[in-house]
Motif scaffolding. Structure first.
Motif, mmCIF file in Angstrom:
data_model
loop_
_atom_site.group_PDB
_atom_site.id
_atom_site.type_symbol
_atom_site.label_atom_id
_atom_site.label_comp_id
_atom_site.label_asym_id
_atom_site.label_seq_id
_atom_site.Cartn_x
_atom_site.Cartn_y
_atom_site.Cartn_z
ATOM 1 N N THR A 456 -24.083 -54.336 -27.182
ATOM 2 C CA THR A 456 -24.590 -53.136 -26.590
ATOM 3 C C THR A 456 -24.803 -53.203 -25.243
ATOM 4 O O THR A 456 -24.376 -52.557 -24.788
ATOM 5 N N GLU A 457 -24.626 -54.790 -24.856
ATOM 6 C CA GLU A 457 -25.262 -55.303 -23.212
ATOM 7 C C GLU A 457 -23.722 -54.632 -22.677
ATOM 8 O O GLU A 457 -23.375 -54.521 -21.266
ATOM 9 N N THR A 458 -22.764 -55.625 -23.047
ATOM 10 C CA THR A 458 -21.291 -55.638 -23.040
ATOM 11 C C THR A 458 -20.517 -54.275 -23.142
ATOM 12 O O THR A 458 -19.968 -53.588 -21.805
ATOM 13 N N VAL A 459 -20.656 -53.489 -23.682
ATOM 14 C CA VAL A 459 -20.149 -52.579 -24.472
ATOM 15 C C VAL A 459 -20.913 -51.265 -22.983
ATOM 16 O O VAL A 459 -19.968 -50.424 -22.300
ATOM 17 N N GLY A 460 -22.168 -51.021 -22.931
ATOM 18 C CA GLY A 460 -23.409 -50.467 -22.592
ATOM 19 C C GLY A 460 -23.537 -48.552 -22.561
ATOM 20 O O GLY A 460 -24.117 -48.385 -23.497
ATOM 21 N N GLY A 461 -22.055 -48.418 -22.255
ATOM 22 C CA GLY A 461 -22.368 -46.887 -22.848
ATOM 23 C C GLY A 461 -21.198 -46.564 -23.916
ATOM 24 O O GLY A 461 -20.213 -47.390 -24.030
ATOM 25 N N LEU A 462 -20.841 -44.872 -23.162
ATOM 26 C CA LEU A 462 -19.212 -44.203 -24.064
ATOM 27 C C LEU A 462 -18.357 -44.788 -23.116
ATOM 28 O O LEU A 462 -17.259 -45.141 -23.091
ATOM 29 N N THR A 463 -18.930 -45.137 -21.354
ATOM 30 C CA THR A 463 -17.999 -45.367 -20.616
ATOM 31 C C THR A 463 -16.989 -46.663 -20.705
ATOM 32 O O THR A 463 -16.812 -46.854 -20.401
ATOM 33 N N LEU A 465 -16.717 -48.534 -23.822
ATOM 34 C CA LEU A 465 -16.119 -48.236 -25.084
ATOM 35 C C LEU A 465 -14.354 -49.154 -25.227
ATOM 36 O O LEU A 465 -14.217 -49.980 -25.960
ATOM 37 N N TRP A 466 -14.344 -49.179 -23.713
ATOM 38 C CA TRP A 466 -12.855 -50.012 -24.205
ATOM 39 C C TRP A 466 -13.080 -51.623 -23.711
ATOM 40 O O TRP A 466 -12.263 -52.530 -24.086
ATOM 41 N N LYS A 467 -14.132 -52.417 -23.347
ATOM 42 C CA LYS A 467 -15.114 -53.466 -23.866
ATOM 43 C C LYS A 467 -15.501 -53.640 -25.451
ATOM 44 O O LYS A 467 -15.552 -55.282 -25.368
ATOM 45 N N PRO A 469 -14.219 -54.013 -27.984
ATOM 46 C CA PRO A 469 -13.035 -55.058 -28.874
ATOM 47 C C PRO A 469 -14.100 -56.848 -28.162
ATOM 48 O O PRO A 469 -13.753 -57.654 -29.149
ATOM 49 N N MET A 470 -13.532 -56.687 -26.970
ATOM 50 C CA MET A 470 -13.595 -58.176 -26.014
ATOM 51 C C MET A 470 -15.342 -58.124 -27.133
ATOM 52 O O MET A 470 -16.148 -60.058 -27.301
ATOM 53 N N ALA A 471 -16.068 -57.887 -27.171
ATOM 54 C CA ALA A 471 -18.135 -57.780 -27.517
ATOM 55 C C ALA A 471 -17.871 -57.997 -28.505
ATOM 56 O O ALA A 471 -18.524 -59.397 -29.433
ATOM 57 N N VAL A 472 -16.865 -57.826 -29.901
ATOM 58 C CA VAL A 472 -16.434 -58.181 -31.054
ATOM 59 C C VAL A 472 -16.848 -59.002 -30.698
ATOM 60 O O VAL A 472 -16.552 -60.093 -31.954
ATOM 61 N N TRP A 473 -15.075 -59.943 -30.413
ATOM 62 C CA TRP A 473 -14.887 -61.118 -30.290
ATOM 63 C C TRP A 473 -15.806 -62.152 -29.920
ATOM 64 O O TRP A 473 -16.166 -63.520 -30.633
ATOM 65 N N GLU A 474 -16.469 -61.845 -29.336
ATOM 66 C CA GLU A 474 -17.581 -62.593 -28.461
ATOM 67 C C GLU A 474 -18.997 -62.699 -29.785
ATOM 68 O O GLU A 474 -19.409 -63.970 -29.483
ATOM 69 N N ALA A 475 -18.979 -61.471 -30.147
ATOM 70 C CA ALA A 475 -20.010 -61.665 -31.646
ATOM 71 C C ALA A 475 -19.407 -62.572 -32.841
ATOM 72 O O ALA A 475 -20.579 -63.528 -32.814
#
Length: 496
Positions: A456-463, A465-467, A469-475
């Motif tokens: 949630t902190e990496t993605v932030g909001g709809l804008t 969303l391109w992040k 995949p990177m956030a899921v990998w970190e998870a």
């Protein structure tokens, strides 16, 4: 006049140095096990190298589960008259943010009272903090008052083995001759020898397949009349450095324990050493009301006293005629203050399994070995929880990489939720909840919350969303790190 059994046994201990049980070490475990076995009618020789009140920075916090066990052993009176301070839970301070974590009300249903055993429903259990030496003095006093125990100040140097079969018959010692001041060779014999000579045991290598693992040290300060952020609570301060513990050990004294990992760059000699690290890194991270007392304690210019933080998985005791127990057999990081809770519960279980009703003669080595096998696995209901929790929490609280820092943040956020998110973990820590599955459940609940926070902190909001995949990998990396942290300790406990 006919001699009683107690008088006869006392004479044999004093004149012939013979008893049912020889206990090496009059520390926490040694005193408790000597007292428990003496109450069962066993004749006990309790040997200690130095009977003066110890002055140490360990064994100062007893969790509620340990207080309960102390009551069951008949030693609750040892907490009286030593200026012991009640402990009602923990206060975790994470980068200046705070959450108070009280002990849960009778969580798990095994704890029914506090130190007096008179608490009513609705009141929460309490632990106790105290000066270690004062508590040990009380335990030794209780042993000295037991007619079935003879205490001898002597230095144990080796065990004595039978020449006919591989069996320990007792110990060889050196006892100071009061007339000459020289140390004379001495021997003490028992059907069972219990070696409880502490974390620096000289006998461990002979009977234990593991060696202690040390990755950090606790450096200790004693703060005088220090205002506490949460009185009657253990304070855990989390920052960019390893954790700091604060807890009151007397009316006017507060113990500060500063964890310093091995090879820490900010504590290296070339940049001022340990004192420089404590003054420049640790002091500013503490609550403001603590800092003046902390700074004053540093004014003596000395390097604070220290102790190694050790991990030693337990091992099954198979030696004939002898067992190694207490810290000589099993240790965990003292971050959670669970050591004495494990000790007193171990003594309770051991005294039950070796009771005269179950093992009439301790010379029956087969019966003793069977009892020790049962002891080794039954104790894990508590000891494995305390061991795994201590080591896993230390990994999170001393976080030194990105994934561990995320888990640390997730752990604090989990506590902030309250309810079962604090009752479960603190119930485990307190020695109240004794279900290993509960530990695994809460640990991975923290891990999942940590991954959610990162996403949630990496993605932030709809804008953002391109992040994703990177956030899921970190998870995924965080979940992997959680497994790396906890599973080695679980496997170690299972196979030991």
């Amino acid at each position: 006049m006919t001699e009683t059994v107690e008088q006869h046994n006392e004479k044999r201990r004093r004149l012939h140095h013979e008893a049912d049980v020889v206990v090496v070490g009059a520390g926490v475990f040694g005193c408790a096990v000597a007292f428990a076995m003496a109450k069962q009618g066993r004749s006990v020789l309790l040997l200690e190298r130095w009977m003066k009140e110890p002055d140490r920075i360990i064994g100062e916090l007893l969790q509620p589960g340990g207080v309960y066990a102390l009551e069951k052993l008949g030693l609750a009176g040892c907490l009286e008259g030593i200026d012991a301070v009640p402990v009602k839970g923990y206060d975790v301070i994470y980068h200046g943010n705070e959450v108070v974590i009280p002990y849960p009300e009778n969580a798990g249903g095994i704890y029914t009272g506090g130190c007096t055993g008179t608490e009513k429903k609705g009141q929460r259990p309490e632990g106790r903090c105290f000066h270690h030496g004062r508590f040990i003095a009380q335990l030794r006093k209780a042993c000295a008052a037991q007619p079935n125990i003879t205490i001898v100040e002597t230095e144990v140097v080796s065990t004595i083995s039978s020449t006919h079969n591989p069996q320990i018959l007792g110990v060889e010692t050196r006892t100071t001759n009061p007339s000459t001041g020289e140390k004379d060779q001495d021997c003490f014999f028992g059907q069972l020898t219990i070696i409880a000579d502490g974390y620096a045991s000289r006998f461990r290598k002979q009977y234990h397949k593991h060696t202690p693992i040390v990755k950090s040290k606790f450096y200790a300060l004693e703060l005088i009349d220090c205002p506490m952020p949460a009185p009657y609570h253990g304070i855990v301060v989390l920052s960019d450095s390893a954790p700091v513990l604060l807890y009151q050990i007397g009316t006017h004294e507060t113990r500060a324990l500063i964890d310093i990992p091995e090879n820490l760059p900010s504590a290296a000699a070339k940049v001022g050493g340990v004192r420089n690290h404590i003054k420049n890194v640790i002091l500013p991270s503490l609550p403001e009301q603590v800092q003046p007392c902390f700074a004053k304690a540093l004014e003596d210019g000395k390097i604070p006293r220290s102790m190694p933080n050790s991990y030693l998985p337990p091992t099954t005791q198979m030696e004939k005629g002898a067992v190694v127990l207490g810290d000589a057999m099993n240790m965990r990081h003292p971050l959670t203050g669970g050591g004495m809770t494990v000790v007193f519960n171990d003594v309770l279980l051991l005294s039950e399994l070796l009771s005269p009703e179950r093992v009439p003669k301790l010379s029956d080595t087969a019966a003793v070995q069977n009892a020790m096998k049962e002891f080794h696995w039954k104790r894990k209901g508590l000891s494995s929880i305390i061991n795994i929790l201590a080591m896993a929490l230390y990994s999170l609280f001393a976080a030194n990489d990105r994934q561990l820092k995320a888990l640390q943040k997730g752990c604090f956020s989990y506590f902030k939720k309250g309810g079962n998110c604090i009752d479960g973990p603190v119930g485990l820590l307190a020695g109240i909840i004794r279900q290993p599955f509960v530990l695994v459940y809460h640990f991975f609940s923290v891990a999942l919350l940590s991954t959610w926070l990162v996403i949630t902190e990496t993605v932030g909001g709809l804008t953002g969303l391109w992040k994703l995949p990177m956030a899921v990998w970190e998870a995924i990396l965080i979940l992997y790190k959680a497994c790396v942290v906890i599973f080695p300790f679980i496997f170690s406990e299972m196979r030991s």
